[in-house]
Structures are given as C-alpha cells and as structure tokens.
Write an enzyme that holds these catalytic residues in place. Sequence first.
Site, PDB file in Angstrom:
ATOM      1  N   ASP A  94       0.858  -1.165  -0.053  1.00 45.23           N
ATOM      2  CA  ASP A  94       0.062  -0.009   0.024  1.00 45.23           C
ATOM      3  C   ASP A  94       1.137   1.356   0.046  1.00 45.23           C
ATOM      4  O   ASP A  94       0.668   2.266  -0.793  1.00 45.23           O
ATOM      5  CB  ASP A  94      -0.982  -0.235   1.229  1.00 45.23           C
ATOM      6  CG  ASP A  94      -1.629   1.248   1.420  1.00 45.23           C
ATOM      7  OD1 ASP A  94      -2.517   1.706   0.342  1.00 45.23           O
ATOM      8  OD2 ASP A  94      -1.637   1.880   2.687  1.00 45.23           O
ATOM      9  N   CYS A  95       1.958   1.170   0.665  1.00 43.26           N
ATOM     10  CA  CYS A  95       2.832   2.330   0.847  1.00 43.26           C
ATOM     11  C   CYS A  95       3.677   2.686  -0.355  1.00 43.26           C
ATOM     12  O   CYS A  95       3.623   3.611  -0.994  1.00 43.26           O
ATOM     13  CB  CYS A  95       3.931   2.199   2.206  1.00 43.26           C
ATOM     14  SG  CYS A  95       3.205   2.071   3.536  1.00 43.26           S
TER      15      CYS A  95
END
Length: 146
Positions: A35-36
């Site tokens: 996600d990051c």
Amino acid sequence: MEENVTLLQKLKKEFVCAEVDIRTYSPLTLAFIGDCIFDLIIRTVVVERGNRAPETLHKEKSRVVKAATQAQMAELLFDELSPEEQDIYRRGRNAKSYTSAKNASITDYRKATGLEALFGYLYLTDCEDRVIQLVKSGLDKMEITL
C-alpha cells in the site's frame, strides 16, 4: 563502477535488518508495505508533474489510491502477471482482514488488498522495476493520466 543499490538494500544495511524468508510474511503484511509503495509511486508522479498546492496534490493522488481504482487495476493486470505473481495476488485477495475500506465494497477491498500484497512482495524481493512497470501498465489500461 558502482553497483546499483536499491532503496530496500540501503534501508536493510542502514537499519541492520535481519534477512527474512519472504515466504514467511502473511499476505496482509505484504499488503501493508505494498500500500505504501503504490502510494509513494503515485505521489512521486503527481509531484513530478508540477509544483501545486498540497490540497490539489492530495486530490490527484486520492483519485488513484483508493480501493475501487486498485480493484479495477488488478482485474486489468491479472493476465500480465506471471503464475507466481498471480498466486501472490490471490493470497492477498483471499486473506481475511479484520478491517475494510469505508468507501468500497468488500469485493473491491479484497482485490485492492491482493494488488497491494503483490506490490509489497515485489518490493521486498527487490523487483521495484516490476512494480513500476505494473503500475504504469495499469494506469495506461485505465486511461488515467496524472
């Protein structure tokens, strides 16, 4: 000639991280980092397209970094994935999460989690170029310009 060192390799060296078998990570752990990575790629492209007000940058980024868009991207990219990548995506998609997105269906949320797990896996196996290639291909297929 200096060897090309990835960000991950620099982080592991600087913070003295132990070597871990990537196969021991849960799909949700892979999605956590993925996600990051996805967010960082999109933010970088948005910022590189021009110096704008933070609110404008955030709106542009948020248009792409959301479960519904990631779910659509996952569907469009699936056939481009290697069998190993498809397996990682499915493991992430099928992982039982105790949270869900507030503005997405559970189906979209799970597909997005699968894509994030794949991106996390690729990042943690030093395949940053592959992550970038997949994000670019997904944006192109969705006809999204940043």
